[in-house]
Design a protein around this motif. Structure first.
Motif, PDB file in Angstrom:
ATOM      1  N   ARG A   3      31.290  20.478  69.545  1.00 30.38           N
ATOM      2  CA  ARG A   3      30.477  21.234  68.593  1.00 30.38           C
ATOM      3  C   ARG A   3      29.258  21.831  69.290  1.00 30.38           C
ATOM      4  O   ARG A   3      28.806  21.329  70.331  1.00 30.38           O
ATOM      5  CB  ARG A   3      29.994  20.314  67.464  1.00 30.38           C
ATOM      6  CG  ARG A   3      31.100  19.634  66.682  1.00 30.38           C
ATOM      7  CD  ARG A   3      30.533  18.533  65.818  1.00 30.38           C
ATOM      8  NE  ARG A   3      31.580  17.779  65.161  1.00 30.38           N
ATOM      9  CZ  ARG A   3      31.982  17.991  63.910  1.00 30.38           C
ATOM     10  NH1 ARG A   3      31.404  18.929  63.190  1.00 30.38           N
ATOM     11  NH2 ARG A   3      32.948  17.268  63.381  1.00 30.38           N
ATOM     12  N   GLU A 146      24.301  21.957  60.083  1.00 33.32           N
ATOM     13  CA  GLU A 146      25.525  21.321  60.549  1.00 33.32           C
ATOM     14  C   GLU A 146      26.598  21.478  59.477  1.00 33.32           C
ATOM     15  O   GLU A 146      26.301  21.512  58.288  1.00 33.32           O
ATOM     16  CB  GLU A 146      25.250  19.844  60.873  1.00 33.32           C
ATOM     17  CG  GLU A 146      24.816  19.656  62.315  1.00 33.32           C
ATOM     18  CD  GLU A 146      23.543  18.831  62.444  1.00 33.32           C
ATOM     19  OE1 GLU A 146      23.075  18.306  61.425  1.00 33.32           O
ATOM     20  OE2 GLU A 146      23.020  18.723  63.560  1.00 33.32           O
ATOM     21  N   HIS A 147      27.841  21.611  59.907  1.00 28.28           N
ATOM     22  CA  HIS A 147      28.921  21.913  58.975  1.00 28.28           C
ATOM     23  C   HIS A 147      29.216  20.744  58.035  1.00 28.28           C
ATOM     24  O   HIS A 147      29.538  20.948  56.856  1.00 28.28           O
ATOM     25  CB  HIS A 147      30.193  22.260  59.761  1.00 28.28           C
ATOM     26  CG  HIS A 147      31.148  23.128  59.012  1.00 28.28           C
ATOM     27  ND1 HIS A 147      31.148  24.506  59.098  1.00 28.28           N
ATOM     28  CD2 HIS A 147      32.146  22.821  58.160  1.00 28.28           C
ATOM     29  CE1 HIS A 147      32.096  24.999  58.329  1.00 28.28           C
ATOM     30  NE2 HIS A 147      32.725  23.994  57.751  1.00 28.28           N
ATOM     31  N   THR A 175      26.850  27.401  61.493  1.00 28.72           N
ATOM     32  CA  THR A 175      26.994  25.955  61.623  1.00 28.72           C
ATOM     33  C   THR A 175      27.341  25.604  63.056  1.00 28.72           C
ATOM     34  O   THR A 175      27.474  26.490  63.915  1.00 28.72           O
ATOM     35  CB  THR A 175      28.079  25.392  60.675  1.00 28.72           C
ATOM     36  OG1 THR A 175      29.380  25.610  61.236  1.00 28.72           O
ATOM     37  CG2 THR A 175      28.000  26.024  59.292  1.00 28.72           C
ATOM     38  N   ASP A 176      27.506  24.317  63.315  1.00 27.66           N
ATOM     39  CA  ASP A 176      27.902  23.882  64.649  1.00 27.66           C
ATOM     40  C   ASP A 176      29.383  24.124  64.920  1.00 27.66           C
ATOM     41  O   ASP A 176      29.870  23.846  66.014  1.00 27.66           O
ATOM     42  CB  ASP A 176      27.557  22.408  64.862  1.00 27.66           C
ATOM     43  CG  ASP A 176      28.057  21.505  63.739  1.00 27.66           C
ATOM     44  OD1 ASP A 176      28.482  22.025  62.693  1.00 27.66           O
ATOM     45  OD2 ASP A 176      28.020  20.271  63.918  1.00 27.66           O
ATOM     46  N   LEU A 177      30.092  24.690  63.919  1.00 25.13           N
ATOM     47  CA  LEU A 177      31.516  24.973  64.064  1.00 25.13           C
ATOM     48  C   LEU A 177      31.873  26.448  63.921  1.00 25.13           C
ATOM     49  O   LEU A 177      32.870  26.897  64.479  1.00 25.13           O
ATOM     50  CB  LEU A 177      32.331  24.190  63.024  1.00 25.13           C
ATOM     51  CG  LEU A 177      32.217  22.675  63.053  1.00 25.13           C
ATOM     52  CD1 LEU A 177      33.069  22.074  61.941  1.00 25.13           C
ATOM     53  CD2 LEU A 177      32.618  22.107  64.399  1.00 25.13           C
TER      54      LEU A 177
END
Length: 213
Positions: A3, A146-147, A175-177
């Motif tokens: 991530r 964050e997701h 997001t981190d994704l």
């Protein structure tokens, strides 16, 4: 799957802030964006406590206790920057003078509703503060989060269960994704981190997504 870390997320948001933009960076994760803005772009950072023209965080030992952002973190002031009464600052926010605000979030709904100030916890802050003014007043609202929650639940939801900050106000989610746009057709995925498939992202998100990469 690796991530994005918080600085990588902030750098990704910074890429999308254009030359000449007036931008507010919310408390928490969004403050990191100021450290990653491209040096070849003139971008005007605003803080709701009354600053325009903020620079990156000061070096250790060079902090000025009288120069802080809305989250009470030490900041720097670029040449030409200014500070002023917070009433004037809120007039900028409410008057539609900010091009972009970057906010953190607990939840974002498929329609772009934002919940970012209260989870119902007994020790939570007592009021929404300036977030609602930013969410409604800025021309674009970028969310940086964050997701998933720490317990593995998606922060993208069909309908927010936490108190709302603003309705249908979010433009884009980082997001981190993934990078996801809020569109009239639904949540449109623009980017996904390497080694993560759209199907896996869809499964983790728990809400309908449209692949627009």
């Amino acid at each position: 799957m690796k991530r994005l870390n918080r600085d990588q997320m902030a750098a990704r948001v910074a890429q999308d802030i254009p030359e000449g933009a007036y931008v507010n960076l919310g408390i928490g994760l969004p403050t990191l964006v100021g450290n990653h803005l491209p040096r070849d772009r003139e971008i005007f950072l605003h803080s709701e406590n009354g600053i325009l023209g903020m620079g990156p965080a000061p070096l250790p030992g060079e902090e000025d206790e009288d120069l802080i952002n809305a989250g009470k973190q030490p900041v720097t002031l670029l040449p030409g920057g200014s500070y002023f009464h917070h009433g004037d600052s809120f007039a900028m926010m409410r008057g539609g003078h900010l091009d972009i605000c970057v906010l953190g979030a607990f939840q974002v709904s498929v329609e772009g509703d934002l919940a970012n100030w209260h989870t119902g916890a007994p020790d939570a802050i007592p009021a929404v503060g300036g977030a609602m003014d930013l969410a409604i007043g800025a021309k674009q609202v970028f969310v940086m989060m964050e997701h998933l929650t720490r317990s593995g639940e998606s922060k993208l939801v069909k309908q927010c269960s936490y108190p709302l900050t603003g309705m249908r106000c979010v433009s884009r989610i980082y997001t981190d994704l993934a990078v996801i746009d809020v569109t009239p057709e639904g949540l449109a995925v623009r980017e996904i981190i390497p080694d993560l498939s759209f199907e896996a992202l869809l499964d983790m998100s728990g809400v309908p997504l449209i692949d627009k990469r």
